[in-house]
Write a protein that holds these residues in place. Structure first.
Motif, PDB file in Angstrom:
ATOM      1  N   ASP A   1       0.857  -1.188   0.000  1.00 48.46           N
ATOM      2  CA  ASP A   1       0.000   0.000   0.000  1.00 48.46           C
ATOM      3  C   ASP A   1       0.893   1.238   0.000  1.00 48.46           C
ATOM      4  N   PRO A   2       0.834   2.051  -1.064  1.00 48.60           N
ATOM      5  CA  PRO A   2       1.713   3.230  -1.165  1.00 48.60           C
ATOM      6  C   PRO A   2       1.604   4.187   0.006  1.00 48.60           C
ATOM      7  N   ARG A   3       0.448   4.237   0.631  1.00 46.76           N
ATOM      8  CA  ARG A   3       0.269   5.170   1.747  1.00 46.76           C
ATOM      9  C   ARG A   3       1.081   4.737   2.962  1.00 46.76           C
ATOM     10  N   PHE A   4       1.079   3.427   3.247  1.00 46.25           N
ATOM     11  CA  PHE A   4       1.921   2.935   4.334  1.00 46.25           C
ATOM     12  C   PHE A   4       3.397   3.098   3.981  1.00 46.25           C
ATOM     13  N   THR A   5       3.719   2.770   2.725  1.00 43.63           N
ATOM     14  CA  THR A   5       5.107   2.901   2.284  1.00 43.63           C
ATOM     15  C   THR A   5       5.590   4.335   2.447  1.00 43.63           C
ATOM     16  N   LYS A   6       4.747   5.291   2.051  1.00 42.78           N
ATOM     17  CA  LYS A   6       5.109   6.713   2.136  1.00 42.78           C
ATOM     18  C   LYS A   6       5.384   7.125   3.581  1.00 42.78           C
ATOM     19  N   THR A   7       4.583   6.603   4.513  1.00 42.94           N
ATOM     20  CA  THR A   7       4.773   6.959   5.924  1.00 42.94           C
ATOM     21  C   THR A   7       6.169   6.578   6.396  1.00 42.94           C
ATOM     22  N   TYR A   8       6.618   5.374   6.018  1.00 43.55           N
ATOM     23  CA  TYR A   8       7.955   4.938   6.430  1.00 43.55           C
ATOM     24  C   TYR A   8       9.047   5.635   5.630  1.00 43.55           C
ATOM     25  N   GLU A   9       8.808   5.842   4.344  1.00 43.55           N
ATOM     26  CA  GLU A   9       9.828   6.477   3.512  1.00 43.55           C
ATOM     27  C   GLU A   9      10.096   7.914   3.937  1.00 43.55           C
ATOM     28  N   GLU A  10       9.099   8.564   4.536  1.00 43.22           N
ATOM     29  CA  GLU A  10       9.302   9.924   5.030  1.00 43.22           C
ATOM     30  C   GLU A  10      10.225   9.945   6.240  1.00 43.22           C
ATOM     31  N   LEU A  11      10.318   8.802   6.929  1.00 50.54           N
ATOM     32  CA  LEU A  11      11.236   8.712   8.074  1.00 50.54           C
ATOM     33  C   LEU A  11      12.657   8.431   7.613  1.00 50.54           C
ATOM     34  N   ALA A  12      12.789   7.571   6.612  1.00 48.78           N
ATOM     35  CA  ALA A  12      14.116   7.240   6.072  1.00 48.78           C
ATOM     36  C   ALA A  12      13.921   6.501   4.757  1.00 48.78           C
ATOM     37  N   PRO A  13      14.685   6.814   3.741  1.00 45.59           N
ATOM     38  CA  PRO A  13      14.566   6.118   2.458  1.00 45.59           C
ATOM     39  C   PRO A  13      14.804   4.614   2.625  1.00 45.59           C
ATOM     40  N   GLY A  14      13.909   3.833   2.020  1.00 46.70           N
ATOM     41  CA  GLY A  14      14.046   2.387   2.087  1.00 46.70           C
ATOM     42  C   GLY A  14      13.560   1.764   3.381  1.00 46.70           C
ATOM     43  N   LEU A  15      12.982   2.564   4.288  1.00 44.27           N
ATOM     44  CA  LEU A  15      12.595   2.036   5.596  1.00 44.27           C
ATOM     45  C   LEU A  15      11.414   1.072   5.496  1.00 44.27           C
ATOM     46  N   ALA A  16      10.482   1.304   4.569  1.00 45.00           N
ATOM     47  CA  ALA A  16       9.315   0.425   4.461  1.00 45.00           C
ATOM     48  C   ALA A  16       9.757  -1.005   4.186  1.00 45.00           C
ATOM     49  N   ALA A  17      10.643  -1.186   3.209  1.00 43.41           N
ATOM     50  CA  ALA A  17      11.142  -2.527   2.885  1.00 43.41           C
ATOM     51  C   ALA A  17      11.949  -3.093   4.049  1.00 43.41           C
ATOM     52  N   TYR A  18      12.688  -2.237   4.738  1.00 40.33           N
ATOM     53  CA  TYR A  18      13.501  -2.674   5.877  1.00 40.33           C
ATOM     54  C   TYR A  18      12.605  -3.191   6.998  1.00 40.33           C
ATOM     55  N   VAL A  19      11.534  -2.470   7.301  1.00 40.31           N
ATOM     56  CA  VAL A  19      10.588  -2.899   8.338  1.00 40.31           C
ATOM     57  C   VAL A  19       9.928  -4.208   7.926  1.00 40.31           C
ATOM     58  N   HIS A  20       9.537  -4.286   6.656  1.00 41.74           N
ATOM     59  CA  HIS A  20       8.914  -5.505   6.130  1.00 41.74           C
ATOM     60  C   HIS A  20       9.843  -6.700   6.351  1.00 41.74           C
ATOM     61  N   ASP A  21      11.082  -6.555   5.967  1.00 38.77           N
ATOM     62  CA  ASP A  21      12.027  -7.669   6.078  1.00 38.77           C
ATOM     63  C   ASP A  21      12.329  -8.009   7.536  1.00 38.77           C
ATOM     64  N   ALA A  22      12.407  -6.989   8.387  1.00 35.30           N
ATOM     65  CA  ALA A  22      12.688  -7.228   9.804  1.00 35.30           C
ATOM     66  C   ALA A  22      11.537  -7.976  10.474  1.00 35.30           C
ATOM     67  N   ILE A  23      10.301  -7.632  10.104  1.00 36.60           N
ATOM     68  CA  ILE A  23       9.139  -8.324  10.672  1.00 36.60           C
ATOM     69  C   ILE A  23       9.137  -9.783  10.252  1.00 36.60           C
ATOM     70  N   HIS A  24       9.415 -10.049   8.978  1.00 38.91           N
ATOM     71  CA  HIS A  24       9.458 -11.440   8.522  1.00 38.91           C
ATOM     72  C   HIS A  24      10.606 -12.198   9.188  1.00 38.91           C
ATOM     73  N   ALA A  25      11.754 -11.562   9.328  1.00 42.76           N
ATOM     74  CA  ALA A  25      12.884 -12.199   9.991  1.00 42.76           C
ATOM     75  C   ALA A  25      12.552 -12.523  11.440  1.00 42.76           C
ATOM     76  N   ASN A  26      11.861 -11.599  12.110  1.00 43.02           N
ATOM     77  CA  ASN A  26      11.483 -11.826  13.505  1.00 43.02           C
ATOM     78  C   ASN A  26      10.485 -12.973  13.613  1.00 43.02           C
ATOM     79  N   ALA A  27       9.530 -13.040  12.670  1.00 37.54           N
ATOM     80  CA  ALA A  27       8.567 -14.141  12.665  1.00 37.54           C
ATOM     81  C   ALA A  27       9.287 -15.477  12.443  1.00 37.54           C
TER      82      ALA A  27
END
Length: 255
Positions: A222-248
């Motif tokens: 969802d671009p809106r969720f992605t935008k929220t994270y990207e505004e904090l740091a470039p590439g953060l949305a994908a980073y959070v996604h991968d970290a959540i899967h790694a934690n699971a």
């Protein structure tokens, strides 16, 4: 000599005619003059005495004490000093009472559920009415949505401020891990992901690691969720996604 009728004196001093008649009957304030028809007439001296009576009555002195003071039976200055002390003490008590009422009112107001305006003030662009409407249409029949609504409808503005502070801290942990070069599979990144899951579980709805994976997928879909994270740091949305899967994966392996 200028004189005043009972009605005129009553209007002038804000007392009733009946009160003036009573003062006359008990001898506290006897009009000095009478009209040809026998009506009471007050002189300037009478008004001066009445003024003193009114002041003493405002101090809640009994009429017999007022009569004694006016006749010089007691030191008026000393009596007034004692009355002033009483009034000042009462003033202090009233001030404390007002402060207590203000504190109670503040507690009552702070315990009221947060309004839409409160949420907009706290979350800014992160809270939009259309987002809430869309979320309800998409997930309104799910157990998670119902559980979240049941919990959050009682949240006060202070509660939401705490929720935001917790979310900001978790996002800061993600950003810190990413900018320090830690991979999404690292301990700091996965720990932030676990805090993210626990935050949602404790504040909104039950969230296991499988459900958490689904949220992570939505963050990049969802671009809106992605935008929220990207505004904090470039590439953060994908980073959070991968970290959540790694934690699971980490917790699945532990199980």
């Amino acid at each position: 000599m200028t004189t005043w009728t009972v009605g005129q004196v009553a209007d002038l001093f804000g007392v009733t005619v009946r009160t003036l008649h009573h003062y006359d009957e008990i001898g506290l304030l006897v009009p000095s003059e009478r009209s040809r028809a026998g009506y009471r007439l007050y002189t300037g001296g009478d008004l001066t005495r009445l003024q003193q009576v009114v002041v003493y009555r405002r101090l809640e002195l009994p009429l017999d004490e007022i009569a004694t003071l006016l006749e010089g039976g007691e030191d008026a200055a000393g009596h007034l000093r004692r009355q002033r002390e009483t009034v000042m003490q009462r003033l202090g008590e009233l001030t404390e009472l007002v402060a207590a009422i203000d504190r109670a009112l503040e507690r009552e107001m702070s315990e009221q559920p947060a309004t839409t305006e409160d949420l907009k003030e706290l979350f800014g662009d992160g809270f939009e009415d259309e987002y809430q409407q869309e979320a309800q249409e998409r997930w309104g029949e799910t157990d998670a949505w119902k559980q979240s609504r049941s919990r959050t409808e009682r949240y006060t503005k202070a509660d939401w401020a705490q929720v935001k502070a917790e979310a900001d801290a978790i996002n800061a942990a993600f950003v810190a891990a990413q900018t320090s070069g830690e991979p999404a599979t690292s301990g700091p990144a996965m720990d932030a992901a676990e805090q993210h899951r626990l935050h949602i579980r404790d504040r909104f709805y039950d969230l296991d690691h499988t459900f958490h994976r689904g949220l992570a997928d939505m963050y990049v879909a969802d671009p809106r969720f992605t935008k929220t994270y990207e505004e904090l740091a470039p590439g953060l949305a994908a980073y959070v996604h991968d970290a959540i899967h790694a934690n699971a994966d980490r917790h699945a392996a532990a199980d």
